[in-house]
Scaffold this motif. Structure first.
Motif, PDB file in Angstrom:
ATOM      1  N   GLU A   1       0.825  -1.221   0.000  1.00 36.18           N
ATOM      2  CA  GLU A   1       0.000   0.000   0.000  1.00 36.18           C
ATOM      3  C   GLU A   1       0.859   1.272   0.000  1.00 36.18           C
ATOM      4  OE1 GLU A   1       0.336  -2.181   2.389  1.00 36.18           O
ATOM      5  OE2 GLU A   1       0.642  -1.174   4.309  1.00 36.18           O
ATOM      6  N   SER A   2       2.137   1.157   0.398  1.00 34.85           N
ATOM      7  CA  SER A   2       2.993   2.360   0.464  1.00 34.85           C
ATOM      8  C   SER A   2       3.833   2.463  -0.811  1.00 34.85           C
ATOM      9  CB  SER A   2       3.884   2.308   1.705  1.00 34.85           C
ATOM     10  OG  SER A   2       3.092   2.309   2.870  1.00 34.85           O
ATOM     11  N   LYS A   3       3.226   3.005  -1.863  1.00 32.54           N
ATOM     12  CA  LYS A   3       3.868   3.067  -3.179  1.00 32.54           C
ATOM     13  C   LYS A   3       5.043   4.046  -3.229  1.00 32.54           C
ATOM     14  CE  LYS A   3       1.249   0.105  -5.264  1.00 32.54           C
ATOM     15  NZ  LYS A   3       1.753  -1.248  -5.031  1.00 32.54           N
ATOM     16  N   TRP A   4       5.112   4.952  -2.232  1.00 30.78           N
ATOM     17  CA  TRP A   4       6.186   5.934  -2.237  1.00 30.78           C
ATOM     18  C   TRP A   4       7.568   5.266  -2.210  1.00 30.78           C
ATOM     19  CZ3 TRP A   4       9.378   5.468   1.889  1.00 30.78           C
ATOM     20  CH2 TRP A   4       8.864   4.941   3.076  1.00 30.78           C
ATOM     21  N   PHE A   5       7.636   4.027  -1.697  1.00 25.31           N
ATOM     22  CA  PHE A   5       8.919   3.325  -1.645  1.00 25.31           C
ATOM     23  C   PHE A   5       9.538   3.174  -3.048  1.00 25.31           C
ATOM     24  CE2 PHE A   5       7.410   1.387   2.463  1.00 25.31           C
ATOM     25  CZ  PHE A   5       8.561   1.559   3.218  1.00 25.31           C
ATOM     26  N   LEU A   6       8.671   3.118  -4.075  1.00 29.36           N
ATOM     27  CA  LEU A   6       9.130   2.786  -5.431  1.00 29.36           C
ATOM     28  C   LEU A   6       9.587   3.987  -6.234  1.00 29.36           C
ATOM     29  CD1 LEU A   6       6.213   0.307  -6.158  1.00 29.36           C
ATOM     30  CD2 LEU A   6       8.574  -0.279  -5.573  1.00 29.36           C
TER      31      LEU A   6
END
Ligand SMILES: NC(=O)c1ccc[n+]([C@@H]2O[C@H](COP(=O)([O-])OP(=O)(O)OC[C@H]3O[C@@H](n4cnc5c(N)ncnc54)[C@H](O)[C@@H]3O)[C@@H](O)[C@H]2O)c1
Length: 360
Positions: free
Chosen positions: A169-174
């Motif tokens: 759910e935490s797409k910011w990692f990508l």
């Protein structure tokens, strides 16, 4: 005393759990800020003792107390501005890993912390103080390994990408513009905090480095995905006694090759293998006995009320209270971050980089 949390996501909840365990004689007032109403509501359900805010600046508008602590537990691209704002309000700041997005931001924060006479801490110290790693440290310090000349630090996972297989759910990692990078910026803060604590280098040369983004059939296409999944580097640790140690470093969170981990220190008289993280509590010390390799194994489990996820706020709290602590703060936090930055810079430019200890 008061502890403020900026960010009510996964790590914010973990810090709140740790705050409940702090040994404070006085009561601790917890305040939390997050602009995302869903995250804030979920947090408040689990930690109703907190006071909730939608805006961090509004939360910190009240007069600062000498021992106020603010934890920044938001995605990396927000760390610098939030930590700067916290320091400017006259409060100590404990920032999640990675400390910031680049070396200049790290230096600037440290300058502000010095000017404000406040502490700048980094949560990359989670794994410091584990008995198994302390045992390795004492083997090094007692010269049981002789002259240490090489360390292998290899963690290879086939499918463990943050934002894909882990916490999808935490797409910011990508997105590198939000996370600062992939597996190196995600796990490297822990790796170089452990390594720098063990070796206490005067400087570190990143001699060569590479990184890659192995592809899978489920690579996200609906979101920006430009972070590395596999990184490697050869580093030379220059120690205070004039000796050097070579470090072979590798981390994969996505590879089509084998999955394994191998962390071992080798010296002229012996070697020690262990896992600084979760895999095993075993420490294997090898030396020569009449021309044969003799291995001694010991189990060194971590016990006590504070687990690894509790360590950052526990250590920082002790530091703020003027007590003995393993907290990674100020120069050390910046130095550790620069080691990561130097690997990125070396991989990008193809030229070696040196990180030297900061001096006042
Ligand atoms: N998830 C983990 O297992 C884990 C473990 C250790 C460290 N960390 C670190 O913790 C940090 C946050 O990761 P996470 O997994 O908790 O992310 P997350 O996506 O679960 O939560 C981040 C939260 O920060 C909030 N936020 C964003 N900007 C904000 C702002 N300006 N003010 C207040 N809140 C804001 C978001 O609304 C969100 O609720 C990262 O630096 C990460 O590397 C995460």
């Amino acid at each position: 005393m008061r502890i403020y949390l900026i960010g009510a996501g996964v790590i914010g909840r973990s810090h709140a759990e740790a705050i409940r365990k702090l040994p404070s004689e006085e009561s601790i007032e917890l305040k939390v800020a997050d602009p995302n109403p869903k995250a804030l509501a979920a947090f408040m359900e689990a930690y109703p003792e907190a006071a909730a805010y939608s805006d961090a600046q509004a939360m910190l508008a009240e007069h600062a107390n000498e021992d106020d602590i603010v934890i920044v537990g938001t995605p990396p691209f927000t760390h610098f501005e939030l930590a700067r704002m916290v320091l400017e309000t006259g409060r100590h700041v404990l920032c999640e890993k990675p400390l910031v997005m680049n070396g200049e931001e790290a230096e600037t924060l440290f300058e502000i912390a010095k000017r404000q006479n406040r502490l700048l801490g980094c949560c990359s110290d989670r794994f410091l103080g584990l008995p198994k790693t302390e045992e390795v440290k004492s083997l090094l310090q007692s010269q049981a390994l002789g002259d240490v000349y090489k360390i292998s630090f290899v963690y290879r996972v086939q499918r463990g990408r943050a934002g894909v297989e882990y916490q999808p759910e935490s797409k910011w990692f990508l997105d590198r513009a939000k996370s600062g990078g992939g597996i190196l910026i995600d796990w490297g803060p822990y790796d170089f905090t452990v390594l720098n604590d063990l070796l206490q280098p005067e400087s570190v040369d990143v001699v060569a480095a590479w990184m890659s983004q192995p592809k899978t059939q489920i690579d996200p296409t609906d979101t920006k995905y430009d972070v590395e999944g596999h990184v490697g580097a050869t580093l030379k640790y220059n120690l205070a006694d004039g000796k050097s140690v070579w470090l072979q470093y590798e981390r994969a969170t996505c590879t089509h090759g084998e999955a394994y981990h191998h962390v071992e220190v080798e010296g002229t008289l012996g070697a020690v293998k262990w896992s600084p993280y979760f895999e095993t509590d075993q420490v294997v010390f090898k030396q020569d006995k009449e021309g044969q390799v003799e291995a001694k194994e010991s189990q060194m489990a971590h016990a006590g009320p504070y687990g690894v996820m509790d360590h950052p706020i526990y250590y920082f709290y002790l530091k703020v209270k003027g007590l003995e602590s393993r907290a990674v703060i100020n120069e050390q936090a910046v130095f550790n971050f620069h080691c990561l930055q130097a690997i990125y810079d070396c991989a990008e430019s193809g030229t070696s980089k040196t990180v030297s200890k900061l001096r006042d």
